[in-house]
Each structure stands twice: as structure tokens, then as C-alpha cells.
Design a protein around this motif. Structure first.
Motif, PDB file in Angstrom:
ATOM      1  N   GLU A 245     -42.936 105.413  26.467  1.00 17.27           N
ATOM      2  CA  GLU A 245     -42.987 105.298  25.003  1.00 17.27           C
ATOM      3  C   GLU A 245     -41.581 105.320  24.390  1.00 17.27           C
ATOM      4  OE1 GLU A 245     -44.301 107.605  26.827  1.00 17.27           O
ATOM      5  OE2 GLU A 245     -43.706 109.607  26.142  1.00 17.27           O
ATOM      6  N   ASN A 246     -40.574 105.665  25.218  1.00 15.86           N
ATOM      7  CA  ASN A 246     -39.191 105.661  24.724  1.00 15.86           C
ATOM      8  C   ASN A 246     -38.423 104.413  25.182  1.00 15.86           C
ATOM      9  OD1 ASN A 246     -39.811 108.098  23.661  1.00 15.86           O
ATOM     10  ND2 ASN A 246     -38.648 109.316  25.130  1.00 15.86           N
ATOM     11  N   PHE A 247     -39.157 103.471  25.726  1.00 15.58           N
ATOM     12  CA  PHE A 247     -38.562 102.249  26.265  1.00 15.58           C
ATOM     13  C   PHE A 247     -39.081 101.092  25.405  1.00 15.58           C
ATOM     14  CE2 PHE A 247     -38.208  99.679  30.520  1.00 15.58           C
ATOM     15  CZ  PHE A 247     -37.102  99.019  30.020  1.00 15.58           C
ATOM     16  N   ILE A 248     -38.152 100.369  24.761  1.00 16.97           N
ATOM     17  CA  ILE A 248     -38.582  99.342  23.807  1.00 16.97           C
ATOM     18  C   ILE A 248     -37.790  98.054  24.038  1.00 16.97           C
ATOM     19  CG2 ILE A 248     -37.030 100.341  22.034  1.00 16.97           C
ATOM     20  CD1 ILE A 248     -39.091  99.473  19.949  1.00 16.97           C
ATOM     21  N   GLY A 249     -38.507  96.963  24.180  1.00 16.92           N
ATOM     22  CA  GLY A 249     -37.849  95.686  24.467  1.00 16.92           C
ATOM     23  C   GLY A 249     -37.829  94.776  23.255  1.00 16.92           C
ATOM     24  N   VAL A 250     -36.997  93.740  23.337  1.00 21.37           N
ATOM     25  CA  VAL A 250     -37.017  92.708  22.314  1.00 21.37           C
ATOM     26  C   VAL A 250     -38.296  91.888  22.546  1.00 21.37           C
ATOM     27  CG1 VAL A 250     -35.740  91.008  23.698  1.00 21.37           C
ATOM     28  CG2 VAL A 250     -35.615  90.909  21.202  1.00 21.37           C
ATOM     29  N   TRP A 251     -38.606  90.965  21.639  1.00 19.80           N
ATOM     30  CA  TRP A 251     -39.872  90.208  21.784  1.00 19.80           C
ATOM     31  C   TRP A 251     -39.917  89.335  23.026  1.00 19.80           C
ATOM     32  CZ3 TRP A 251     -37.955  90.248  16.525  1.00 19.80           C
ATOM     33  CH2 TRP A 251     -36.854  89.426  16.321  1.00 19.80           C
ATOM     34  N   TRP A 252     -38.737  89.020  23.593  1.00 17.30           N
ATOM     35  CA  TRP A 252     -38.748  88.233  24.836  1.00 17.30           C
ATOM     36  C   TRP A 252     -38.899  89.144  26.056  1.00 17.30           C
ATOM     37  CZ3 TRP A 252     -40.064  83.740  23.431  1.00 17.30           C
ATOM     38  CH2 TRP A 252     -39.557  83.160  22.261  1.00 17.30           C
ATOM     39  N   SER A 253     -39.050  90.428  25.811  1.00 20.59           N
ATOM     40  CA  SER A 253     -39.315  91.385  26.896  1.00 20.59           C
ATOM     41  C   SER A 253     -40.629  92.088  26.627  1.00 20.59           C
ATOM     42  CB  SER A 253     -38.192  92.428  26.970  1.00 20.59           C
ATOM     43  OG  SER A 253     -36.962  91.824  27.199  1.00 20.59           O
ATOM     44  N   GLY A 254     -41.561  91.379  26.028  1.00 18.02           N
ATOM     45  CA  GLY A 254     -42.785  92.053  25.618  1.00 18.02           C
ATOM     46  C   GLY A 254     -44.020  91.189  25.760  1.00 18.02           C
ATOM     47  N   SER A 255     -44.193  90.576  26.920  1.00 16.10           N
ATOM     48  CA  SER A 255     -45.431  89.825  27.150  1.00 16.10           C
ATOM     49  C   SER A 255     -46.231  90.494  28.263  1.00 16.10           C
ATOM     50  CB  SER A 255     -45.126  88.374  27.531  1.00 16.10           C
ATOM     51  OG  SER A 255     -44.678  88.303  28.865  1.00 16.10           O
ATOM     52  N   GLU A 256     -47.428  90.017  28.477  1.00 19.31           N
ATOM     53  CA  GLU A 256     -48.267  90.545  29.557  1.00 19.31           C
ATOM     54  C   GLU A 256     -47.566  90.378  30.902  1.00 19.31           C
ATOM     55  OE1 GLU A 256     -49.239  88.568  27.191  1.00 19.31           O
ATOM     56  OE2 GLU A 256     -50.873  89.552  26.139  1.00 19.31           O
ATOM     57  N   ASN A 257     -46.844  89.271  31.050  1.00 15.43           N
ATOM     58  CA  ASN A 257     -46.135  89.002  32.308  1.00 15.43           C
ATOM     59  C   ASN A 257     -45.151  90.113  32.658  1.00 15.43           C
ATOM     60  OD1 ASN A 257     -47.309  86.529  32.711  1.00 15.43           O
ATOM     61  ND2 ASN A 257     -45.753  85.417  31.554  1.00 15.43           N
ATOM     62  N   ASP A 258     -44.595  90.737  31.633  1.00 13.80           N
ATOM     63  CA  ASP A 258     -43.551  91.730  31.866  1.00 13.80           C
ATOM     64  C   ASP A 258     -44.101  93.076  32.310  1.00 13.80           C
ATOM     65  OD1 ASP A 258     -41.682  89.837  31.031  1.00 13.80           O
ATOM     66  OD2 ASP A 258     -42.020  90.348  28.930  1.00 13.80           O
ATOM     67  N   VAL A 259     -45.278  93.419  31.842  1.00 13.08           N
ATOM     68  CA  VAL A 259     -45.811  94.760  32.107  1.00 13.08           C
ATOM     69  C   VAL A 259     -46.829  94.810  33.252  1.00 13.08           C
ATOM     70  CG1 VAL A 259     -45.405  95.839  29.869  1.00 13.08           C
ATOM     71  CG2 VAL A 259     -47.381  94.370  30.165  1.00 13.08           C
ATOM     72  N   LYS A 260     -47.530  93.719  33.480  1.00  9.35           N
ATOM     73  CA  LYS A 260     -48.612  93.772  34.470  1.00  9.35           C
ATOM     74  C   LYS A 260     -48.147  94.089  35.890  1.00  9.35           C
ATOM     75  CE  LYS A 260     -52.444  91.450  32.252  1.00  9.35           C
ATOM     76  NZ  LYS A 260     -53.247  90.230  32.125  1.00  9.35           N
ATOM     77  N   PRO A 261     -47.010  93.528  36.363  1.00  7.14           N
ATOM     78  CA  PRO A 261     -46.618  93.850  37.743  1.00  7.14           C
ATOM     79  C   PRO A 261     -46.402  95.348  37.991  1.00  7.14           C
ATOM     80  CG  PRO A 261     -45.443  91.918  37.002  1.00  7.14           C
ATOM     81  CD  PRO A 261     -46.148  92.478  35.804  1.00  7.14           C
ATOM     82  N   ALA A 262     -46.038  96.109  36.965  1.00  2.08           N
ATOM     83  CA  ALA A 262     -45.809  97.554  37.165  1.00  2.08           C
ATOM     84  C   ALA A 262     -47.117  98.346  37.152  1.00  2.08           C
ATOM     85  CB  ALA A 262     -44.862  98.088  36.099  1.00  2.08           C
ATOM     86  N   GLY A 263     -48.224  97.701  36.821  1.00  2.00           N
ATOM     87  CA  GLY A 263     -49.534  98.350  36.879  1.00  2.00           C
ATOM     88  C   GLY A 263     -49.739  99.405  35.808  1.00  2.00           C
ATOM     89  N   PRO A 264     -50.585 100.400  36.096  1.00  2.00           N
ATOM     90  CA  PRO A 264     -50.966 101.376  35.072  1.00  2.00           C
ATOM     91  C   PRO A 264     -49.795 102.197  34.538  1.00  2.00           C
ATOM     92  CG  PRO A 264     -52.320 101.607  37.059  1.00  2.00           C
ATOM     93  CD  PRO A 264     -51.272 100.616  37.372  1.00  2.00           C
ATOM     94  N   LYS A 265     -48.745 102.320  35.345  1.00  2.51           N
ATOM     95  CA  LYS A 265     -47.628 103.165  34.906  1.00  2.51           C
ATOM     96  C   LYS A 265     -46.773 102.537  33.817  1.00  2.51           C
ATOM     97  CE  LYS A 265     -47.469 106.040  38.958  1.00  2.51           C
ATOM     98  NZ  LYS A 265     -46.852 106.350  40.233  1.00  2.51           N
ATOM     99  N   ALA A 266     -47.031 101.271  33.512  1.00  2.00           N
ATOM    100  CA  ALA A 266     -46.303 100.638  32.409  1.00  2.00           C
ATOM    101  C   ALA A 266     -46.930 101.013  31.067  1.00  2.00           C
ATOM    102  CB  ALA A 266     -46.309  99.127  32.580  1.00  2.00           C
ATOM    103  N   ASP A 267     -47.984 101.786  31.106  1.00  2.00           N
ATOM    104  CA  ASP A 267     -48.702 102.181  29.888  1.00  2.00           C
ATOM    105  C   ASP A 267     -47.747 102.845  28.883  1.00  2.00           C
ATOM    106  OD1 ASP A 267     -51.282 102.473  28.536  1.00  2.00           O
ATOM    107  OD2 ASP A 267     -50.843 104.619  28.684  1.00  2.00           O
ATOM    108  N   GLY A 268     -47.799 102.391  27.649  1.00  2.72           N
ATOM    109  CA  GLY A 268     -46.990 103.004  26.598  1.00  2.72           C
ATOM    110  C   GLY A 268     -45.701 102.265  26.299  1.00  2.72           C
ATOM    111  N   TYR A 269     -45.332 101.301  27.157  1.00  2.88           N
ATOM    112  CA  TYR A 269     -44.114 100.505  26.914  1.00  2.88           C
ATOM    113  C   TYR A 269     -44.253  99.768  25.577  1.00  2.88           C
ATOM    114  CZ  TYR A 269     -40.802  96.639  27.414  1.00  2.88           C
ATOM    115  OH  TYR A 269     -39.801  95.724  27.195  1.00  2.88           O
ATOM    116  N   LYS A 270     -43.132  99.647  24.868  1.00  3.06           N
ATOM    117  CA  LYS A 270     -43.168  99.025  23.537  1.00  3.06           C
ATOM    118  C   LYS A 270     -42.257  97.805  23.474  1.00  3.06           C
ATOM    119  CE  LYS A 270     -43.640 103.489  21.186  1.00  3.06           C
ATOM    120  NZ  LYS A 270     -42.844 104.530  20.512  1.00  3.06           N
TER     121      LYS A 270
END
Lengths: 427, 333
Positions: A245-270
Motif C-alpha cells: 500500500e506504500n508502493f505507487i506507480g505511474v499509470w504506465w505501471s498500473g495494469s493487470e499485466n504488471d501485478v498478476k505475475p506477483a500473484g496474491p502478494k501484489a495485493d494493495g499495490y497502487k
């Protein structure tokens, strides 16, 4: 003799019938290469929207839409080739989808009198329409993105970031370095400590950067990444157990492609964004009915509602609105390239307008003018819910620090004008 | 112990681990170059293709589904079952052996006796062909690869090394990624197996004979075709291992082919013909680039790793062109 008569009759009919005009839009897409996973949904969204207009409404203002797509592979040279090979087709607005291509095309579109829309990318100072007459970057630009991220951190810290440590993990390229100046200026204003961590292209190996983050324990990490850099950064953040929840990306770092490979532990990324998420808007029903179900979708129809599909659709929607405005101003449906620029400069997006088109709340309200080609720079924050497998907006569309960014844009665009002997217009 | 020393030791250990991952990629290059004198530009794409095939099989994805759907107007994507990762790895290996046979049968068999630059050019073409083939077969979306390998920092190591800080609250124990530890173990087993294979098996000795002299090997009845298919298959297996390790970090995507860039300085340093050279070269590059980034990086704005790796390799080239363990090039006139 009979053949000659038929030929003459057909020729006469063709000559007598009114010319069938088309409104041409060109998408410089990338469906191949290392960034194809991101390029495909955007290109699909852009194409599907125009297909919907043709199928449901018969085009824009009675004119059929012709979409040209040229494959760039996210390669700047190929992008320029695409432009050169399509510019004679009467394109109303180019959507280059690459900062590198944008920089190369700025002088070309200006010389050729064609509009270019670089939504959330490209040259930030192109917001100054008095210098960049043919380039538009509404509704938000990179510096808005950096400011919206800091505003979000201010919000969750009661408006005070003094003494907080913020790290920027960025792609070591012109694109990745875009937010540095803004974040440095904002750090002077708000009193946070900024550290900069560059990641070499393509970003597959980031151990050094994340060991440094583990050592220095910043309170927040902002990411300016693209492609594989995003997935690796999120995985490395998971590895060192950095709070998502303290990790925040620009809009080009915020698609499903970016978070899905890390699995459930990517939960809360912004990440910050300038448009809404999901497919809970009436327009998607129309796309399903008129485009997907009729077999006319650009892709397999499996990207609808994803972040990048929505971004492509939103870009096409804004092009549609600008074309309608141009038709209104010109008083004719068959608009020219010059008419399109006038329409883009008079564009006004309101909630009522978006509601009318089945997109209520999909993006912010904004207006464009001759001087301001970027709108007010409104952005929101979205958060990833790994369990549900979806993004959700956790803020409304809020303004960036217009005063600070305005000064930076003025400085940069005036320098560009001086270098290129451009006399500012719009007086 | 001063904290900078501890942090330096942590960076050193992580550099070793990263070096093992680089060496895994470099190994595939070495195997093919050693046996056939071909610098296989397609090695990175082979890792990508192997990883794509593995994920596709595990997920029960129908190969060429988009193409089939476009031609026949169908809507098929999956078989509706998932394959256990162990069987999927075996099936992927069968695909890689088939690929090796095709490469030999349709490309290199026709290029026997050609200049090395022609063979190199053929591998460039092969790389692009395989990239496109992978795209058409399995799609270009980013796929999550989960073959059950552990990921994330090891709690055990962190907790049991924290005492080294003697109460320094800025030192939290050493960070070592479990995936890197597993990769190191796998690399050790892989290298040992390759060395044993090449030293103690008939096929391994034949491979070495072909590497030494094609003509002489032919004259004693060794089948060049068989050996080359075998070598490309082994390189395919190494590519699969590298693809799994790198794909577990970033997801399986087309950027995976770019890991070859990480192997080039390793090869320049370790030599193109030495398996131990690939390992030692990988370790030197891994440790060197990480330590350089740790010590010098902050002074020059960071992102020095690629630069350092290639500059170090260049220095080695100047003083020892054949690399640390490569065979000295002697041409008699």
C-alpha cells in the motif's frame, strides 16, 4: 457495344453520386515485440470504439470512420516510418503511443498541420499550446502524475510529508527521468526526502535497487516503469516484504499485466490513473452487442475492461468528441485536419457528455484551449485487489499542483520555443 | 561489524546468486558453440519459447488457438485441464527436442561448411522465427509461471544472521531470495550433470570429438546430424531451466528473450567454449556489477550494472581474447 453502354452507365452513376467521405484516424500500435502485451489491449480498445461508432451510429456525424493501424513494435524509427507512410491518408489525429515516437513527430506534425494526441505520455511541456500548436496531451501528463502521487501521500499523511522518505524507482531513460524535476521541486515544497534509483533497460534485474530500498527503508516508493520492469519491481518489492500500500506507480505501471505475475502478494499495490477502471459502464454493453458479438472486435474480446483496453477506448472517445466539436465549428461533417485541431482546442468534456455516451464517471471533466492543450491535469489513484483480480479507484479525480507544474511547463516550453524559433501564438 | 561491511557482504552474496542466473543463460550459448562453432543468437528466444510452451502446457492452452479461431470462426482457447508441472516440463522437453531436430533438419544441415558469420546470421533469422512462432502458438500476454519454486527473502537466513549486526537496528539480517538459492542448487546439479555427460558417456565423448574436429569425427563414424540435434536439445533443456528461473521473477513474456544480453559479457569473460568458464564468468560479472553499483553507483546516479559488465568484459577481451577458460586461438599459416 452492350459492354460499352454498361461501362458508361456505371461511370455516370459513380460520377453523379455524392463523394463518400471518411474520417481517418491513425493508431501507431504495437502488437508485436517485447511490449506487445501492453500494446495489444490499448490498440484493441482504440479500434473497438471506432468499430462501435461505425456499427451503431454509422460513424461520426454521418461520416464513416476509417481507422488506420500501423505496427511500430514500440520502435521509434518504425513509428516515424509509419507516420511518413500514412500522413497522406488524411489522418485527423495521430495516436503514437510512445514517448520516443512523439518526440520525433512533434516537428513533423507541426510542419504538416496534423494533430497528435499523446494522452499521459510524450512531451509534458506540449501542454503549452501557444508553443506546441499541433500536440495535445489532455487530460493529464507525466508531471501531473508525479504530483497526483505526492498529493495522495499527503492525503494519507494528514497533509504533512515532512521527514518522510520517498524513493523513486525509474526506468533509466528519458521517459523514466520525466518526474524527477517535479518530485524534486515538490520535495522542497513539502519537506520529504527524495532518493532516486535508476533501473537499466529492460529492467529484468533489479536486485541492487531493491537491496538499497531494504537498507534505506523509505516510507514510500514511487515507480516510473514500463514493460518487464514493472513486473520485476513488484515481485522484488514482494520479496523484500515492502508494504504494497506504500508502493505507487505511474499509470504506465498500473495494469493487470504488471501485478498478476506477483500473484496474491501484489495485493494493495497502487497506481495513479486518469480514467476509470472495469467494465461497469453502459458503453461496454454496446461494445459487446455491436462489436464482439458480431465478430468485429479487434482482438479476441478478452481484454474488455482491462486498464489498457479502457485507456485505448478512452483515447478513441476523446478523438470522437474532438471530431464532433470540429464538425460543429466547421458546420460540416467532412472535416479537414485543420478543422480537427480547432475542435481539439475547443474540446470540453463534462460528466453530462460522458453520461450521454454511456461513460458516466469514466474520466475527469476538463476543457482544452489554444493556450492549454493539457487540461487541468486531474488524476485519481487506483488500487489492486488481488483476491478479486481487479483494480478499483480509491480516490476521485483530483487536481495536480498546477502552480508548480505550470511554472515548469512554462520554463521548458519557452526554452523549446527559443531553440526552434517558434513565436508563441494564441494572443 | 560496521554496517557498510555487512551491507557489502549482502550485496556480494546476492551478486553471486545473480551470477548463477546469468551463467544459466550463458551455458546454452557455450554448449552450442563448443559443439558446432555456432554463436547461437537465438538462445534467449529459446528460453522464452521453452517457458511459453511450459506455461501453455501447464494451463492446458490450445496452441495456435487465435489462428484456429480466426480461420475457422471457432471460440476455442483451452483444453479444460491443467497439467502437473513435472509432466509439463517433460512435455516441454519433448517439444524442445522436436525443435532441435527441425533446426538441424531444415536450417543447419543445409549450411554445413559455411562461414561462421553465415551460421550466425541463420541464428538471427531463427530467433525472429521462434519469437513469432511463440507468439502465434501461445499468445503475447504476460503469463504467470508457477512450478512450485519458493520465492521471496528467506526468513531463516534473515533471523539467523541478524546477530552479525550486534544490535545495529539498521541491519535486519542478510537478504537472500529463495528462488536464487534454488537456482544455485539447480545450476550446480546441471553443470555437474553436463560435465559427467561429456566426460563419461559415449555421446558426450562423441560431442567433444565433434567439437575438436568435425572432419576427424566424421571419419571415425560419428554422426554429425545426431550430435548436433543432441546438442541443440541439451541447449534447449538449459534454456528451459533459465526460462523457468527468469520467468518466475517477471512472468513469462517476450522480454524474457532479452536475458541473452546478460549472458554476453559472461561469455566474453569466461570464454565461449568452457562450461566452468560460463559459471566463473557469471559469478565474476554478477558480483562485480553488484559491488560496483553498491560502491560507485550512488556517486554517478546509479544504473551502472550493464555498463560495468560490458566494460569488464571488454577489458578481459583486450588482455585475454579467448576469455578466462577459453581455448587459445592459434592459426598457423
Amino acid at each position: 457495344m452492350k459492354t460499352k453502354l454498361i461501362t458508361a452507365a456505371v461511370a455516370a452513376m459513380v460520377a453523379a453520386s455524392p463523394a463518400v467521405a471518411e474520417l481517418t484516424f491513425t493508431s501507431l500500435s504495437y502488437r508485436t515485440g517485447p511490449y506487445a502485451a501492453n500494446g495489444i489491449p490499448f490498440a484493441d480498445g482504440y479500434a473497438d470504439y471506432f468499430t462501435l461508432l461505425n456499427e451503431r451510429d454509422g460513424g461520426i456525424g454521418g461520416e464513416t470512420v476509417r481507422l488506420l493501424e500501423c505496427e511500430t513494435g514500440y520502435n521509434t524509427e518504425k513509428g516515424v516510418e509509419c507516420y511518413e507512410s500514412t500522413k497522406g491518408e488524411g489522418t485527423l489525429v495521430y495516436q503514437p503511443l510512445s514517448t520516443g515516437i512523439t518526440y520525433q513527430l512533434i516537428p513533423k506534425v507541426t510542419a504538416d498541420g496534423i494533430a497528435m494526441h499523446t494522452m499521459g505520455y510524450g512531451r509534458t511541456s506540449a501542454k503549452n499550446g501557444s508553443v506546441f500548436s499541433n500536440v495535445f496531451n489532455y487530460p493529464a501528463n507525466y508531471w501531473d502524475g508525479a504530483s497526483v502521487a505526492i498529493n495522495h501521500l499527503l492525503d494519507i499523511n494528514g497533509g504533512d510529508l515532512k521527514g518522510k522518505k520517498v524513493a523513486l524507482v525509474y526506468h533509466n531513460s528519458a521517459y523514466g527521468k520525466e518526474p524527477i524535476r517535479t518530485l524534486e521541486e515538490l520535495s522542497k515544497k513539502h519537506g520529504y526526502d527524495l532518493s532516486l534509483l535508476a533501473v537499466d533497460h529492460p529492467g529484468q534485474e533489479q536486485k541492487s535497487q531493491w537491496l538499497q530500498i531494504r537498507r534505506e527503508r523509505p516510507d514510500y516508493v514511487i515507480m516510473w516503469g514500463w514493460g518487464v520492469m514493472n513486473q520485476v519491481a513488484i515481485q522484488e518489492a514482494v520479496n523484500i516484504r515492502f508494504p504494497m500500500e506504500n508502493f505507487i506507480g505511474v499509470w504506465w505501471s498500473g495494469s493487470e499485466n504488471d501485478v498478476k505475475p506477483a500473484g496474491p502478494k501484489a495485493d494493495g499495490y497502487k497506481s495513479v490513473t486518469f480514467h476509470n477502471v472495469g467494465s461497469d459502464f453502459p458503453i461496454f454493453d454496446d461494445i459487446q452487442k455491436h462489436v464482439v458479438d458480431t465478430g468485429k472486435a479487434a482482438g479476441a474480446g478478452d481484454q474488455i475492461g482491462t486498464v489498457l483496453y479502457n485507456r485505448g477506448l478512452y483515447a478513441a472517445y476523446l478523438a470522437h468528441m474532438a471530431a464532433e466539436k470540429s464538425q460543429e465549428i466547421a458546420g460540416k461533417s467532412d472535416i479537414s485536419q485543420a478543422d480537427m485541431i480547432k475542435g481539439m482546442e475547443a474540446l470540453e468534456i463534462t460528466q453530462a457528455l460522458m453520461d450521454k455516451h454511456g461513460l458516466a464517471g469514466f474520466g475527469p471533466d476538463f476543457a482544452v484551449s489554444c493556450e492549454n492543450h493539457g487540461g487541468p491535469g486531474l488524476g485519481a489513484v487506483q488500487q489492486w485487489d488481488a483476491n478479486a483480480g481487479e483494480w478499483s479507484l480509491i480516490s476521485g479525480f483530483e487536481p495536480s499542483d498546477g502552480e508548480l507544474i505550470g511554472a515548469l511547463i512554462k520554463e521548458d516550453s519557452e526554452a523549446y520555443a527559443a531553440e526552434n524559433n517558434i513565436t508563441p501564438r494564441c494572443n | 561489524m560496521p554496517e557498510q561491511l555487512l551491507f557489502g557482504a549482502e550485496v556480494f552474496l546476492n551478486g553471486l546468486m545473480a551470477g548463477v542466473l546469468y551463467a544459466l543463460v550463458a551455458l546454452g550459448f557455450v554448449l552450442i558453440y563448443k559443439a558446432s562453432g555456432i554463436f547461437n543468437y537465438a538462445q534467449g528466444v529459446m528460453a522464452l519459447f521453452a517457458a511459453l510452451t511450459l506455461v501453455g502446457i501447464m494451463d492446458g492452452q490450445i496452441p495456435f488457438a487465435h489462428l484456429i479461431n480466426a480461420i475457422l470462426g471457432t471460440e476455442i482457447h483451452h483444453f479444460g485441464f491443467h497439467v502437473n508441472s513435472f509432466f509439463a516440463i517433460i512435455l516441454t522437453m519433448i517439444v524442445m527436442v522436436g525443435l532441435a531436430w527441425c533446426v538441424q533438419r531444415f536450417v543447419f544441415r543445409h549450411l554445413v561448411g559455411q562461414e561462421p558469420i553465415i551460421l550466425f546470421m541463420a541464428t538471427i533469422g531463427l530467433a525472429y522465427f521462434m519469437e513469432g512462432l511463440g507468439d502465434i502458438m501461445w499468445g503475447s500476454d504476460i503469463k504467470k509461471l508457477d512450478v512450485g519454486l519458493p520465492q521471496g527473502g528467506s526468513f531463516w537466513i534473515e533471523e539467523n544472521t541478524q546477530w552479525l549486526g550486534f544490535g545495529n537496528d539498521r541491519f535486519y539480517g542478510f537478504f537472500l531470495d529463495q528462488l536464487d538459492i534454488v537456482a544455485t542448487g539447480i545450476a550446480i546439479v546441471l553443470v555437474a550433470a553436463l560435465v559427467l555427460f561429456s566426460q563419461y558417456t559415449k555421446q558426450g565423448r562423441a560431442m567433444r570429438a565433434v567439437a575438436d574436429d568435425h572432419q576427424a569425427a566424421l571419419s571415425v563414424g560419428i554422426s554429425l546430424n545426431f550430435i548436433w540435434v543432441m546438442v541443440w536439445s541439451v541447449a534447449g533443456f538449459v534454456a528451459l531451466v533459465a526460462g523457468i528461473m527468469w520467468g518466475a521473477k517477471s512472468g513469462v513474456q517476450f522480454s524474457l528473450s532479452l536475458i541473452a544480453l546478460k549472458a554476453l559479457p559472461v561469455l566474453m569473460l569466461g570464454g565461449f567454449t568452457s562450461i566452468p568458464g560460463a559459471i566463473v564468468g557469471g559469478l565474476i560479472i554478477g558480483v562485480g556489477e553488484k559491488m560496483f553499483e553498491f560502491i560507485i553507483g550512488p556517486l554517478v546516479g546509479g544504473a551502472t550494472e550493464n555498463w560495468f559488465a560490458y566494460v569488464l568484459a571488454l577489458v578481459f577481451l583486450v588482455f585475454r581474447p579467448q576469455g578466462l577458460f577459453g581455448e587459445k586461438i592459434i592459426e598457423r599459416v
